[in-house]
Design a protein around this motif. Structure first.
Motif, mmCIF file in Angstrom:
data_model
loop_
_atom_site.group_PDB
_atom_site.id
_atom_site.type_symbol
_atom_site.label_atom_id
_atom_site.label_comp_id
_atom_site.label_asym_id
_atom_site.label_seq_id
_atom_site.Cartn_x
_atom_site.Cartn_y
_atom_site.Cartn_z
ATOM 1 N N ILE A 98 12.537 -2.681 -16.448
ATOM 2 C CA ILE A 98 11.650 -2.040 -17.426
ATOM 3 C C ILE A 98 10.209 -2.101 -16.930
ATOM 4 O O ILE A 98 9.476 -1.110 -16.975
ATOM 5 C CB ILE A 98 11.794 -2.695 -18.821
ATOM 6 N N GLU A 99 9.782 -3.272 -16.454
ATOM 7 C CA GLU A 99 8.416 -3.420 -15.939
ATOM 8 C C GLU A 99 8.180 -2.529 -14.731
ATOM 9 O O GLU A 99 7.124 -1.889 -14.610
ATOM 10 C CB GLU A 99 8.116 -4.880 -15.586
ATOM 11 N N ILE A 100 9.130 -2.474 -13.822
ATOM 12 C CA ILE A 100 8.999 -1.630 -12.634
ATOM 13 C C ILE A 100 8.868 -0.166 -13.048
ATOM 14 O O ILE A 100 7.984 0.547 -12.568
ATOM 15 C CB ILE A 100 10.202 -1.853 -11.687
ATOM 16 N N ILE A 105 6.237 2.082 -10.452
ATOM 17 C CA ILE A 105 6.557 1.652 -9.095
ATOM 18 C C ILE A 105 7.686 2.544 -8.598
ATOM 19 O O ILE A 105 8.759 2.598 -9.187
ATOM 20 C CB ILE A 105 6.948 0.157 -9.061
ATOM 21 N N GLU A 106 7.414 3.268 -7.525
ATOM 22 C CA GLU A 106 8.368 4.254 -7.015
ATOM 23 C C GLU A 106 9.534 3.625 -6.262
ATOM 24 O O GLU A 106 10.648 4.115 -6.327
ATOM 25 C CB GLU A 106 7.637 5.243 -6.103
ATOM 26 N N ILE A 127 4.710 -8.573 -11.481
ATOM 27 C CA ILE A 127 4.758 -7.116 -11.667
ATOM 28 C C ILE A 127 3.934 -6.711 -12.887
ATOM 29 O O ILE A 127 3.279 -5.663 -12.881
ATOM 30 C CB ILE A 127 6.218 -6.633 -11.754
ATOM 31 N N ARG A 128 3.912 -7.550 -13.906
ATOM 32 C CA ARG A 128 3.097 -7.254 -15.100
ATOM 33 C C ARG A 128 1.602 -7.215 -14.799
ATOM 34 O O ARG A 128 0.836 -6.673 -15.586
ATOM 35 C CB ARG A 128 3.360 -8.278 -16.193
ATOM 36 N N ASP A 135 -1.504 7.529 -19.780
ATOM 37 C CA ASP A 135 -0.479 7.558 -20.825
ATOM 38 C C ASP A 135 0.382 6.304 -20.811
ATOM 39 O O ASP A 135 0.819 5.821 -21.843
ATOM 40 C CB ASP A 135 0.437 8.776 -20.650
ATOM 41 N N ASP A 136 0.627 5.747 -19.604
ATOM 42 C CA ASP A 136 1.445 4.541 -19.512
ATOM 43 C C ASP A 136 0.804 3.381 -20.253
ATOM 44 O O ASP A 136 1.448 2.613 -20.938
ATOM 45 C CB ASP A 136 1.654 4.145 -18.050
#
Length: 143
Positions: A98-100, A105-106, A127-128, A135-136
């Motif tokens: 979910i975080e990725i 993150i591609e 990652i957070r 928008d993200d």
């Protein structure tokens, strides 16, 4: 070493709904989840049951309903099976993906064969720290 607790059924349903949708798409309503699970089960799954799960009034689902939910939302069936012992690990993986996804993150690769729960929590926390933009960022603060 940290003690990791199993999420509640309500938290698991919430996490599964967060996991299922693509980036920049809304998460599924409980009605949509009930419909999808019902298709997998070949009989209706009541949205009221899922509302009771969400409210914390239901702590365990019948195995066939739990399996249908997992199949519909692309999650390992062990996640909703009581006593599987895998729910904490599956929950961590869901949170990681979910975080990725939410940070855009591609590409992400992991080749480790033995990552502890504490190490996975450290990775999720790292990652957070990757900033959200536009928008993200607005979506992350709302939900």
């Amino acid at each position: 070493m940290t003690t990791h607790l199993s999420p509640s059924l309500s938290q698991k349903l919430d996490r599964m709904r967060d996991f299922y949708h693509h980036r920049n798409e809304p998460r599924l309503s409980l009605q949509a989840v009930a419909t999808m699970a019902g298709r997998n089960l070949s009989r209706p799954v009541s949205v009221e049951l899922l509302e009771r799960v969400e409210a914390g009034d239901v702590q365990q689902l019948p195995t066939d309903v739990g399996d249908a939910l997992c199949d519909a939302l692309g999650v390992d069936r062990s996640y909703l099976r009581p006593g599987s012992g895998l729910d904490i690990d599956i929950d961590q993986r869901l949170r990681l993906w979910i975080e990725i996804r939410d940070r855009g993150i591609e590409h992400f690769q992991a080749r480790a064969t033995s990552v502890t729960r504490d190490e996975l929590e450290d990775l999720i926390a790292h990652i957070r720290t990757i900033p959200l933009t536009g928008d993200d960022e607005a979506k992350a603060t709302r939900g």
